[in-house]
Scaffold this motif. Structure first.
Motif, PDB file in Angstrom:
ATOM      1  N   UNK A   1       0.822  -1.202   0.000  1.00  0.00           N
ATOM      2  CA  UNK A   1       0.000   0.000   0.000  1.00  0.00           C
ATOM      3  C   UNK A   1       0.864   1.263   0.000  1.00  0.00           C
ATOM      4  N   UNK A   2       2.026   1.199   0.631  1.00  0.00           N
ATOM      5  CA  UNK A   2       2.900   2.374   0.694  1.00  0.00           C
ATOM      6  C   UNK A   2       3.240   2.886  -0.700  1.00  0.00           C
ATOM      7  N   UNK A   3       3.307   2.000  -1.673  1.00  0.00           N
ATOM      8  CA  UNK A   3       3.649   2.417  -3.032  1.00  0.00           C
ATOM      9  C   UNK A   3       2.516   3.168  -3.713  1.00  0.00           C
ATOM     10  N   UNK A   4       1.270   2.809  -3.399  1.00  0.00           N
ATOM     11  CA  UNK A   4       0.130   3.414  -4.097  1.00  0.00           C
ATOM     12  C   UNK A   4      -0.534   4.539  -3.317  1.00  0.00           C
TER      13      UNK A   4
ATOM     14  N   UNK B   1      -4.998  -6.812  -6.113  1.00  0.00           N
ATOM     15  CA  UNK B   1      -4.571  -6.502  -4.748  1.00  0.00           C
ATOM     16  C   UNK B   1      -4.992  -7.653  -3.838  1.00  0.00           C
ATOM     17  N   UNK B   2      -4.086  -8.181  -3.025  1.00  0.00           N
ATOM     18  CA  UNK B   2      -4.464  -9.246  -2.088  1.00  0.00           C
ATOM     19  C   UNK B   2      -5.594  -8.806  -1.165  1.00  0.00           C
TER      20      UNK B   2
ATOM     21  N   UNK C   1      -7.690  -3.147   3.829  1.00  0.00           N
ATOM     22  CA  UNK C   1      -7.022  -2.030   4.498  1.00  0.00           C
ATOM     23  C   UNK C   1      -7.051  -0.780   3.618  1.00  0.00           C
ATOM     24  N   UNK C   2      -6.761  -0.948   2.331  1.00  0.00           N
ATOM     25  CA  UNK C   2      -6.737   0.180   1.415  1.00  0.00           C
ATOM     26  C   UNK C   2      -8.121   0.814   1.278  1.00  0.00           C
ATOM     27  N   UNK C   3      -9.152   0.001   1.120  1.00  0.00           N
ATOM     28  CA  UNK C   3     -10.501   0.560   0.965  1.00  0.00           C
ATOM     29  C   UNK C   3     -10.952   1.270   2.232  1.00  0.00           C
ATOM     30  N   UNK C   4     -10.563   0.748   3.391  1.00  0.00           N
ATOM     31  CA  UNK C   4     -10.896   1.426   4.651  1.00  0.00           C
ATOM     32  C   UNK C   4     -10.221   2.796   4.720  1.00  0.00           C
ATOM     33  N   UNK C   5      -8.952   2.852   4.321  1.00  0.00           N
ATOM     34  CA  UNK C   5      -8.235   4.133   4.318  1.00  0.00           C
ATOM     35  C   UNK C   5      -8.846   5.111   3.315  1.00  0.00           C
TER      36      UNK C   5
ATOM     37  N   UNK D   1     -13.838  -7.999   0.128  1.00  0.00           N
ATOM     38  CA  UNK D   1     -12.640  -7.447  -0.499  1.00  0.00           C
ATOM     39  C   UNK D   1     -12.547  -5.942  -0.280  1.00  0.00           C
ATOM     40  N   UNK D   2     -13.682  -5.323   0.086  1.00  0.00           N
ATOM     41  CA  UNK D   2     -13.716  -3.887   0.316  1.00  0.00           C
ATOM     42  C   UNK D   2     -14.412  -3.112  -0.785  1.00  0.00           C
TER      43      UNK D   2
END
Length: 180
Positions: free
Chosen positions: A20-23, A43-44, A50-54, A113-114
């Motif tokens: 996630x740090x890269x995107x 995306x795993x 985690x990404x969708x929550x952020x 998956x989010x």
């Protein structure tokens, strides 16, 4: 400009080395510009959640988080994937309840998956047998697509039907490129 940005759904691609740090910096710039959501690409599952929550926390309006259900089966981290029989197999049962059950199961997987929107179902009417389409009969395909969309959306996930109806039967195209 933000009104135009709301129409955009850029793809977020997974970086296997940096995660996630890269995107995230790019996602933040897109959110600042006012994009309406993202297409999650390869995306795993845990990282996607985690990404969708952020993204949801950071976005000023509810974003569309689009998932291609075919990628739910692909896992690079050893996590259990999600899979269904091919659409042709589901349609071969000739039972709208089977189509609806498959759509609901897919919607649940997309939500886990989010995502809140999926790139499915395929509306292709195929001439030759293909596993990624409901079949060759336009009426049966239309019914299956309608049942799928209704069931998935009842499960809380929007659908973006794919393909072009009857593309599997088009032998030649009368379309010309712009300027051609």
């Amino acid at each position: 400009m933000r009104d135009v940005a709301r129409l955009l759904r850029p793809s977020v691609r997974w970086d296997t080395l940096r995660g996630i740090a890269a995107v995230w910096p790019t996602v933040e710039r897109a959110l600042d510009a006012g994009v309406g959501g993202f297409v999650l690409d390869n995306i795993p599952a845990r990282a996607a959640a985690e990404l969708t929550q952020r993204i949801r926390y950071r976005a000023d309006e509810a974003p569309l988080l689009v998932v291609d259900p075919t990628m739910l089966a692909e896992t690079s981290s050893g996590e259990p994937g999600f899979s269904l029989p091919p659409l042709a197999a589901v349609a071969a049962i000739r039972d709208t309840h089977a189509v609806r059950r498959a759509a609901r199961a897919t919607a649940r997987a997309v939500r886990r998956f989010g995502g809140n929107m999926m790139l499915a179902p395929s509306g292709d009417v195929v001439g030759a047998p293909r596993t990624d389409a409901f079949g060759a009969d336009p009426g049966a395909v239309a019914l299956a697509v309608a049942e799928w969309i209704d069931a998935a959306q009842a499960g809380g996930v929007l659908c973006c039907g794919g393909g072009f109806a009857a593309a599997g039967r088009v032998a030649t195209s009368r379309c010309r490129p712009i300027g051609g």
